[in-house]
Design a protein around this motif. Sequence first.
Motif, PDB file in Angstrom:
ATOM      1  N   LEU A 183       0.825  -1.216   0.000  1.00 16.52           N
ATOM      2  CA  LEU A 183       0.000   0.000   0.000  1.00 16.52           C
ATOM      3  C   LEU A 183       0.855   1.262   0.000  1.00 16.52           C
ATOM      4  CD1 LEU A 183      -2.746  -1.101   2.555  1.00 16.52           C
ATOM      5  CD2 LEU A 183      -2.777  -1.265   0.060  1.00 16.52           C
ATOM      6  N   PHE A 184       2.176   1.086   0.156  1.00 15.66           N
ATOM      7  CA  PHE A 184       3.110   2.217   0.120  1.00 15.66           C
ATOM      8  C   PHE A 184       4.339   1.803  -0.659  1.00 15.66           C
ATOM      9  CE2 PHE A 184       6.859   4.359   1.949  1.00 15.66           C
ATOM     10  CZ  PHE A 184       6.534   5.684   1.665  1.00 15.66           C
ATOM     11  N   GLN A 185       4.747   2.659  -1.591  1.00 19.90           N
ATOM     12  CA  GLN A 185       5.947   2.410  -2.387  1.00 19.90           C
ATOM     13  C   GLN A 185       6.702   3.720  -2.552  1.00 19.90           C
ATOM     14  OE1 GLN A 185       5.129  -0.333  -5.973  1.00 19.90           O
ATOM     15  NE2 GLN A 185       3.136   0.592  -5.565  1.00 19.90           N
ATOM     16  N   ALA A 186       8.014   3.596  -2.658  1.00 19.16           N
ATOM     17  CA  ALA A 186       8.853   4.767  -2.913  1.00 19.16           C
ATOM     18  C   ALA A 186       9.909   4.395  -3.940  1.00 19.16           C
ATOM     19  CB  ALA A 186       9.502   5.264  -1.632  1.00 19.16           C
ATOM     20  N   GLN A 187      10.134   5.274  -4.896  1.00 15.96           N
ATOM     21  CA  GLN A 187      11.107   5.026  -5.962  1.00 15.96           C
ATOM     22  C   GLN A 187      11.925   6.288  -6.185  1.00 15.96           C
ATOM     23  OE1 GLN A 187       8.826   3.985  -9.424  1.00 15.96           O
ATOM     24  NE2 GLN A 187       7.696   2.328  -8.387  1.00 15.96           N
ATOM     25  N   ILE A 188      13.185   6.109  -6.587  1.00 20.90           N
ATOM     26  CA  ILE A 188      14.036   7.235  -6.966  1.00 20.90           C
ATOM     27  C   ILE A 188      14.474   7.010  -8.404  1.00 20.90           C
ATOM     28  CG2 ILE A 188      16.160   6.189  -6.051  1.00 20.90           C
ATOM     29  CD1 ILE A 188      15.318   9.903  -5.708  1.00 20.90           C
ATOM     30  N   HIS A 189      14.219   7.972  -9.256  1.00 20.91           N
ATOM     31  CA  HIS A 189      14.497   7.840 -10.687  1.00 20.91           C
ATOM     32  C   HIS A 189      15.562   8.855 -11.102  1.00 20.91           C
ATOM     33  CE1 HIS A 189      10.941   5.273 -11.711  1.00 20.91           C
ATOM     34  NE2 HIS A 189      10.476   5.829 -10.608  1.00 20.91           N
ATOM     35  N   PRO A 190      16.694   8.395 -11.647  1.00 23.95           N
ATOM     36  CA  PRO A 190      17.681   9.355 -12.173  1.00 23.95           C
ATOM     37  C   PRO A 190      17.169   9.979 -13.465  1.00 23.95           C
ATOM     38  CG  PRO A 190      18.361   7.106 -12.638  1.00 23.95           C
ATOM     39  CD  PRO A 190      17.119   7.000 -11.807  1.00 23.95           C
ATOM     40  N   VAL A 191      17.297  11.282 -13.544  1.00 28.88           N
ATOM     41  CA  VAL A 191      16.956  12.004 -14.772  1.00 28.88           C
ATOM     42  C   VAL A 191      18.134  12.904 -15.123  1.00 28.88           C
ATOM     43  CG1 VAL A 191      14.449  11.929 -14.409  1.00 28.88           C
ATOM     44  CG2 VAL A 191      15.771  13.806 -13.436  1.00 28.88           C
ATOM     45  N   GLU A 192      18.043  13.547 -16.259  1.00 27.67           N
ATOM     46  CA  GLU A 192      19.177  14.304 -16.774  1.00 27.67           C
ATOM     47  C   GLU A 192      19.640  15.387 -15.804  1.00 27.67           C
ATOM     48  OE1 GLU A 192      20.364  17.004 -20.699  1.00 27.67           O
ATOM     49  OE2 GLU A 192      18.478  15.894 -20.624  1.00 27.67           O
ATOM     50  N   ALA A 193      18.699  16.069 -15.152  1.00 29.57           N
ATOM     51  CA  ALA A 193      19.063  17.205 -14.301  1.00 29.57           C
ATOM     52  C   ALA A 193      19.133  16.850 -12.821  1.00 29.57           C
ATOM     53  CB  ALA A 193      18.069  18.339 -14.507  1.00 29.57           C
ATOM     54  N   GLY A 194      19.026  15.559 -12.477  1.00 27.41           N
ATOM     55  CA  GLY A 194      19.081  15.199 -11.070  1.00 27.41           C
ATOM     56  C   GLY A 194      18.328  13.907 -10.804  1.00 27.41           C
ATOM     57  N   TRP A 195      17.284  14.010  -9.942  1.00 31.19           N
ATOM     58  CA  TRP A 195      16.512  12.840  -9.550  1.00 31.19           C
ATOM     59  C   TRP A 195      15.033  13.177  -9.515  1.00 31.19           C
ATOM     60  CZ3 TRP A 195      19.305   8.364  -8.603  1.00 31.19           C
ATOM     61  CH2 TRP A 195      20.675   8.519  -8.386  1.00 31.19           C
ATOM     62  N   VAL A 196      14.220  12.145  -9.617  1.00 31.23           N
ATOM     63  CA  VAL A 196      12.787  12.291  -9.368  1.00 31.23           C
ATOM     64  C   VAL A 196      12.406  11.283  -8.283  1.00 31.23           C
ATOM     65  CG1 VAL A 196      10.460  11.954 -10.263  1.00 31.23           C
ATOM     66  CG2 VAL A 196      12.144  13.211 -11.620  1.00 31.23           C
ATOM     67  N   LEU A 197      11.873  11.800  -7.176  1.00 32.01           N
ATOM     68  CA  LEU A 197      11.366  10.950  -6.101  1.00 32.01           C
ATOM     69  C   LEU A 197       9.886  10.684  -6.363  1.00 32.01           C
ATOM     70  CD1 LEU A 197      11.603   9.594  -3.287  1.00 32.01           C
ATOM     71  CD2 LEU A 197      10.972  11.815  -2.300  1.00 32.01           C
ATOM     72  N   ALA A 198       9.521   9.413  -6.418  1.00 36.13           N
ATOM     73  CA  ALA A 198       8.123   9.015  -6.615  1.00 36.13           C
ATOM     74  C   ALA A 198       7.635   8.321  -5.352  1.00 36.13           C
ATOM     75  CB  ALA A 198       8.000   8.077  -7.811  1.00 36.13           C
ATOM     76  N   VAL A 199       6.525   8.791  -4.820  1.00 38.44           N
ATOM     77  CA  VAL A 199       5.884   8.177  -3.660  1.00 38.44           C
ATOM     78  C   VAL A 199       4.473   7.773  -4.073  1.00 38.44           C
ATOM     79  CG1 VAL A 199       5.021   8.561  -1.320  1.00 38.44           C
ATOM     80  CG2 VAL A 199       7.259   9.472  -1.992  1.00 38.44           C
ATOM     81  N   ILE A 200       4.166   6.495  -3.942  1.00 43.25           N
ATOM     82  CA  ILE A 200       2.838   5.974  -4.279  1.00 43.25           C
ATOM     83  C   ILE A 200       2.238   5.412  -2.995  1.00 43.25           C
ATOM     84  CG2 ILE A 200       1.513   4.402  -5.705  1.00 43.25           C
ATOM     85  CD1 ILE A 200       5.048   5.012  -6.759  1.00 43.25           C
TER      86      ILE A 200
END
Length: 402
Positions: free
Chosen positions: A97-114
Amino acid sequence: MCRCPEVAPQYDDVFLFEIQGDIDVGLLAAAMDDLVERHSVLRTFIVPTDSGHVQSVRRSRRQVLADGSGSFGVDTLADALLAQRRGTAEIVNGAPLFQAQIHPVEAGWVLAVIVHHLICDEWTMAILWRDLSECYAARLQGRDPRLPPLPTTYADYARSQRAAWPTAAARAVPFWKKVLAGYQDGFAWPQPRNTSTLPSTEVRFAPFLFPADRYPSIRELSRSCRATPFLVLLSATAVAASRVTGRTDLLFATDTASRESPAVRNLMGFFVNTRMTRVEVAKARSFGDVVAAVRASWLAAERYRDCHIHPVMQVLGEPNSMRVDMVYGLLEDQPGPRFADAEIRPLPVTPTYHYWRDLGFQWYPTADGFRADVIHKPSRIDPATLAAVVDEVSAVLERPQI
């Protein structure tokens, strides 16, 4: 979720944050572990049993901050995560019921919280961002997090609610049965003149502003009737709905935070309850009478606020209602996490929403008055009906009368 399968995936709330600057992903992962250890509700999952579905807590306290897979741009990441949201079958069979992901992108990172709506409300999200920020700061500075103590757990709260249900229901069911005595179910809006191509459950949000200088009656009636501005707005919505539908006996549902106890104010979880309000417009001689009756109804129901309303309404046949809420913007002060030496920008996530009610109002206090988001199904509420409802609310607030 089971009543309307089309609605189920939208209860997976997706939050995205672009992070630029100095961020230690390893410490962020450790901070996420600290957060999950503090709030065990983030480790819960739903499993079927012989006696029904049960919410259980995973033993492991580690919430690995998963590295995002694939090569996504910032613009397409939201769509990809929205497409991965789970339906009812997955959620009730053990999906996290809870997930967290960190995605590398060109300008840094994207933190995703579901996070699934089964374990969160707006109050909970404000706690999540505050506690995650403090846990990361503590890891960065090599100290313990400085967070308020938690006198109880969400599991203990749930157990206490279940244990209290028989006694609470014995008091609440007769009260609500008396409130709803003689109520004729049904909330029929005018038949739409156009044929929408949207799915029957898909909704749109139509925003409208009600500035205080144009509608001084909101504050004036609040003072004269000793009622909150929300109860005035609820009354105005009721009179407007009565004028458009021709019904003079209406039932409204309003979400309440249910955080009165200090023991749960810093606890993550889903605590929201619903307050029902029956408005019998025909019995009132003036708009002030409507406000006074709504206030009296609200105060009478206050004695039963600790009894969850949904099983009570199931006992009473689940009468249809129109939703009218007041949203206080708990996330405005901290709409996301804050990490030292990093710039964090929330990314827009615009899912398609589905709803089983035809129309509802969400009221928001603003610096210069109030705003309303009218949530409506285009398949059931055409532009003419939408305009008529909003015009009637405006007319009632400009010239308070029935």
